[in-house]
Scaffold this motif. Structure first.
Motif, mmCIF file in Angstrom:
data_model
loop_
_atom_site.group_PDB
_atom_site.id
_atom_site.type_symbol
_atom_site.label_atom_id
_atom_site.label_comp_id
_atom_site.label_asym_id
_atom_site.label_seq_id
_atom_site.Cartn_x
_atom_site.Cartn_y
_atom_site.Cartn_z
ATOM 1 N N LEU A 287 -9.428 34.425 0.080
ATOM 2 C CA LEU A 287 -10.252 34.417 -1.130
ATOM 3 C C LEU A 287 -11.012 33.104 -1.282
ATOM 4 O O LEU A 287 -12.144 33.098 -1.794
ATOM 5 C CB LEU A 287 -9.384 34.679 -2.363
ATOM 6 C CG LEU A 287 -8.722 36.060 -2.429
ATOM 7 C CD1 LEU A 287 -7.868 36.195 -3.678
ATOM 8 C CD2 LEU A 287 -9.768 37.168 -2.391
ATOM 9 N N ASP A 288 -10.416 32.006 -0.825
ATOM 10 C CA ASP A 288 -11.106 30.710 -0.872
ATOM 11 C C ASP A 288 -12.054 30.535 0.309
ATOM 12 O O ASP A 288 -12.749 29.515 0.393
ATOM 13 C CB ASP A 288 -10.085 29.562 -0.867
ATOM 14 C CG ASP A 288 -9.255 29.519 -2.146
ATOM 15 O OD1 ASP A 288 -9.673 30.152 -3.134
ATOM 16 O OD2 ASP A 288 -8.188 28.877 -2.140
ATOM 17 N N GLN A 289 -12.059 31.511 1.238
ATOM 18 C CA GLN A 289 -12.863 31.489 2.450
ATOM 19 C C GLN A 289 -12.594 30.244 3.298
ATOM 20 O O GLN A 289 -13.493 29.723 3.964
ATOM 21 C CB GLN A 289 -14.353 31.619 2.109
ATOM 22 C CG GLN A 289 -14.680 32.930 1.423
ATOM 23 C CD GLN A 289 -16.104 33.399 1.641
ATOM 24 O OE1 GLN A 289 -16.920 32.704 2.222
ATOM 25 N NE2 GLN A 289 -16.407 34.595 1.178
ATOM 26 N N ARG A 290 -11.351 29.772 3.278
ATOM 27 C CA ARG A 290 -10.951 28.699 4.192
ATOM 28 C C ARG A 290 -10.860 29.240 5.614
ATOM 29 O O ARG A 290 -11.089 28.504 6.580
ATOM 30 C CB ARG A 290 -9.619 28.089 3.770
ATOM 31 C CG ARG A 290 -9.679 27.298 2.481
ATOM 32 C CD ARG A 290 -8.461 26.395 2.340
ATOM 33 N NE ARG A 290 -8.491 25.306 3.283
ATOM 34 C CZ ARG A 290 -7.469 24.936 4.067
ATOM 35 N NH1 ARG A 290 -6.327 25.624 4.014
ATOM 36 N NH2 ARG A 290 -7.577 23.923 4.891
ATOM 37 N N ILE A 291 -10.457 30.498 5.747
ATOM 38 C CA ILE A 291 -10.544 31.180 7.037
ATOM 39 C C ILE A 291 -11.427 32.407 6.847
ATOM 40 O O ILE A 291 -11.508 32.962 5.749
ATOM 41 C CB ILE A 291 -9.166 31.577 7.597
ATOM 42 C CG1 ILE A 291 -8.435 32.528 6.654
ATOM 43 C CG2 ILE A 291 -8.330 30.353 7.887
ATOM 44 C CD1 ILE A 291 -7.134 33.058 7.219
ATOM 45 N N ARG A 292 -12.099 32.830 7.912
ATOM 46 C CA ARG A 292 -13.044 33.938 7.816
ATOM 47 C C ARG A 292 -12.736 34.982 8.882
ATOM 48 O O ARG A 292 -12.192 34.680 9.948
ATOM 49 C CB ARG A 292 -14.481 33.430 8.029
ATOM 50 C CG ARG A 292 -14.934 32.348 7.053
ATOM 51 C CD ARG A 292 -15.088 32.895 5.654
ATOM 52 N NE ARG A 292 -15.947 34.060 5.640
ATOM 53 C CZ ARG A 292 -17.286 33.997 5.632
ATOM 54 N NH1 ARG A 292 -17.901 32.824 5.590
ATOM 55 N NH2 ARG A 292 -18.009 35.098 5.623
ATOM 56 N N PHE A 293 -13.120 36.220 8.575
ATOM 57 C CA PHE A 293 -13.060 37.306 9.546
ATOM 58 C C PHE A 293 -14.436 37.942 9.621
ATOM 59 O O PHE A 293 -15.026 38.267 8.587
ATOM 60 C CB PHE A 293 -12.000 38.339 9.145
ATOM 61 C CG PHE A 293 -10.599 37.812 9.211
ATOM 62 C CD1 PHE A 293 -9.900 37.818 10.403
ATOM 63 C CD2 PHE A 293 -9.980 37.274 8.086
ATOM 64 C CE1 PHE A 293 -8.607 37.312 10.480
ATOM 65 C CE2 PHE A 293 -8.699 36.769 8.146
ATOM 66 C CZ PHE A 293 -8.013 36.783 9.349
ATOM 67 N N PRO A 294 -14.986 38.106 10.832
ATOM 68 C CA PRO A 294 -16.372 38.570 10.953
ATOM 69 C C PRO A 294 -16.529 40.055 10.615
ATOM 70 O O PRO A 294 -15.620 40.859 10.843
ATOM 71 C CB PRO A 294 -16.692 38.316 12.427
ATOM 72 C CG PRO A 294 -15.364 38.411 13.118
ATOM 73 C CD PRO A 294 -14.353 37.864 12.139
ATOM 74 N N LEU A 295 -17.689 40.415 10.078
ATOM 75 C CA LEU A 295 -18.022 41.820 9.831
ATOM 76 C C LEU A 295 -18.278 42.517 11.163
ATOM 77 O O LEU A 295 -19.130 42.076 11.938
ATOM 78 C CB LEU A 295 -19.288 41.924 8.974
ATOM 79 C CG LEU A 295 -19.197 41.497 7.514
ATOM 80 C CD1 LEU A 295 -20.604 41.380 6.930
ATOM 81 C CD2 LEU A 295 -18.398 42.504 6.725
ATOM 82 N N ARG A 296 -17.552 43.599 11.416
ATOM 83 C CA ARG A 296 -17.782 44.345 12.657
ATOM 84 C C ARG A 296 -18.738 45.514 12.455
ATOM 85 O O ARG A 296 -19.246 46.086 13.421
ATOM 86 C CB ARG A 296 -16.458 44.900 13.205
ATOM 87 C CG ARG A 296 -15.483 43.860 13.664
ATOM 88 C CD ARG A 296 -14.366 44.482 14.461
ATOM 89 N NE ARG A 296 -14.846 45.056 15.704
ATOM 90 C CZ ARG A 296 -15.041 44.359 16.810
ATOM 91 N NH1 ARG A 296 -14.825 43.059 16.825
ATOM 92 N NH2 ARG A 296 -15.460 44.952 17.907
ATOM 93 N N PHE A 297 -18.962 45.917 11.221
ATOM 94 C CA PHE A 297 -19.720 47.136 10.958
ATOM 95 C C PHE A 297 -21.040 46.804 10.265
ATOM 96 O O PHE A 297 -21.177 45.775 9.608
ATOM 97 C CB PHE A 297 -18.893 48.088 10.091
ATOM 98 C CG PHE A 297 -17.492 48.270 10.596
ATOM 99 C CD1 PHE A 297 -17.259 48.830 11.837
ATOM 100 C CD2 PHE A 297 -16.403 47.835 9.860
ATOM 101 C CE1 PHE A 297 -15.977 48.981 12.321
ATOM 102 C CE2 PHE A 297 -15.113 47.974 10.333
ATOM 103 C CZ PHE A 297 -14.903 48.553 11.579
#
Length: 491
Positions: free
Chosen positions: A109-119
């Motif tokens: 939620l703090d965007q300290r880690i991110r996950f990429p959009l695959r779609f």
């Protein structure tokens, strides 16, 4: 000692709480495949959250110099991402799993880690707009990765029941395997005959936890050889237990993300929020740190408060069968409109096991079949009559001789008759048989009422046939000409 996935699979059922181990391993894959910013520092609580096994303590002793070269939080995060070599490094029963989930929620939620959009096209278009994309197509360096994902929502992924995305960490009712990855489909090659979407590897930055992970992997491999095949065993442990004979709709999340466009997702979520799933969905929406008020209002009002990725994550809370019936219902009442004859399929397929079948979406609904339609029709009818203990009725409907085996008589009838006639005479002719077949095909019996021709087409589509579909122009013209003629005669 090195272990194959087959050896590990044979050992897993004897381990204490193997389901907890699979969920614990899923958490480690999330941290292992996250995108970290350039100056990321791991949370200092990591040494208190995870408890090493006896073998894990032996590994840590061999890695003492690496542990002393970085902060403790970064070392333990790196070791958690590693999870195992020949044996499991951490005790999943003694570790604070809830604390790890809370930390993941906070950092998501703090965007300290991110996950990429695959779609969708967002990252695809951004990548192709990068000046370096033309010269480097197989990977992106860390600084370019940060440019690529800046301002984009979190991607949605699921490991077993663990569902991560822009709304943080949620628990889905369904077990799925849609793991996060640092390889993302971002380009098509210049060869016009190649239809594949090519993967681009996102290179992590040179930070303490990443450097420690590489050093740990290298040290353990030098000491003990390549790691055992825990990945292959633990990735599929829960899915194999849940679907030992294969699985339908395994690619349903990707189909929904790729093939429902524009306002379709919002419409589907609004329908779910107005159905029997409303309470569960609203409870998930109201979870802290969100304001509980965001979950109040009509389905349309609540759905409109979320972006497409958040709507997708909320829909993934439901079971596959619930989503299938929801989509079929939306198509039936006209909220989801697809061109006649068009069949939509997921562009990418998530990892699969043997006998997993893909999904198709059309104006007749959503289906997932692999075997021959004729075989499917034959087996559905036979099973329905057997379940109803109505073999005598089936014999009468087939006008079969007592000397001919019932299965042979049914096969002959199905082969020699038009399939729409078979459906009308052997399925729709009995309410109880219709119910049984609809249950097998995840189809609502209510959709069989009203327009019989459309009901037959829906059944055939679900069974794997592709019934022809036409616009209603000619029937409309005939009806209007008939009305005109009758009016003219009266006048």
């Amino acid at each position: 000692m090195w272990k194959s996935s087959a050896e590990i699979n044979s050992e897993l059922p004897d381990l204490p709480e193997p389901q907890g181990l699979a969920e614990f391993f899923g958490l480690s894959k999330c941290w292992d495949n996250a995108i970290y910013p350039e100056k990321y520092e791991a949370d200092p609580s990591w040494p208190d959250l995870i408890v090493p096994t006896e073998i894990g303590r032996d590994y840590i002793g061999r890695l003492k110099d690496i542990a002393e070269s970085v902060p403790a939080g970064d070392f333990y995060l790196a070791l958690f991402g590693k999870s195992f070599h020949h044996d499991i490094i951490f005790d999943w029963q003694s570790s604070n799993v809830e604390g790890i989930i809370e930390l993941l929620q906070r950092e998501l939620l703090d965007q300290r880690i991110r996950f990429p959009l695959r779609f969708g096209r967002l990252l695809y278009d951004r990548f192709n707009d990068l000046s370096r994309a033309a010269e480097r197509t197989d990977h992106l360096l860390s600084q370019d990765v940060q440019t690529l994902i800046a301002g984009t929502p979190q991607g949605v992924y699921q490991l077993n029941h663990l569902l991560i995305g822009p709304l943080g960490v949620l628990k889905s009712r369904e077990i799925r395997f849609l793991p996060p990855s640092l390889s993302v489909p971002l380009w098509h090659c210049s060869d016009t005959g190649c239809w594949a979407v090519h993967q681009v590897r996102l290179i992590p930055p040179s930070i303490n936890c990443v450097n420690a992970y590489r050093a740990i992997s290298s040290r353990l491999e030098d000491a003990f050889g390549p790691p055992s095949e825990w990945d292959a065993a633990l990735d599929w442990f829960l899915p194999r237990r849940s679907w030992p004979s294969g699985r339908k709709y395994y690619d349903l999340p990707v189909l929904i993300a790729d093939c429902l466009v524009g306002s379709d997702l919002a419409s589907l979520l609004a329908s779910a929020l107005s159905s029997g799933h409303s309470a569960a969905l609203r409870a998930a929406i109201a979870l802290a740190p969100r304001d509980a008020k965001v979950s109040s209002g009509s389905g349309e009002q609540v759905a409109s408060r979320f972006c497409a990725e958040e709507q997708f994550q909320l829909l993934m809370l439901l079971e596959d069968v619930e989503l299938v019936k929801l989509i079929d219902g939306e198509i039936e009442i006209g909220n989801l409109t697809l061109p006649l004859g068009q069949v939509r399929r997921a562009k990418q397929s998530p990892p699969k096991q043997t006998f997993y079948s893909k999904s198709d979406l059309s104006a007749l609904g959503i289906r997932s079949v692999e075997i021959s339609p004729i075989v499917n029709l034959n087996s559905c009818i036979m099973k329905a009559y057997e379940d109803e203990s109505a073999a005598t009725e089936l014999t009468w409907r087939l006008r079969a001789s007592a000397s001919v085996p019932l299965a042979d008589a049914l096969s002959t009838f199905v082969r020699t008759k038009d399939v729409s006639v078979v459906v009308r005479e052997l399925i729709l002719g009995s309410q109880s048989v219709t119910q049984r077949v609809c249950d097998t095909l995840d189809l609502s019996v209510a959709s069989m009422t009203g327009d019989e021709a459309r009901g037959v087409d829906r059944l055939l589509w679900k069974l794997g046939f592709n019934p022809p579909q036409f616009e209603d122009f000619l029937p409309r013209l005939q009806s209007r000409l008939r009305n005109f003629s009758e009016t003219l005669i009266q006048t």
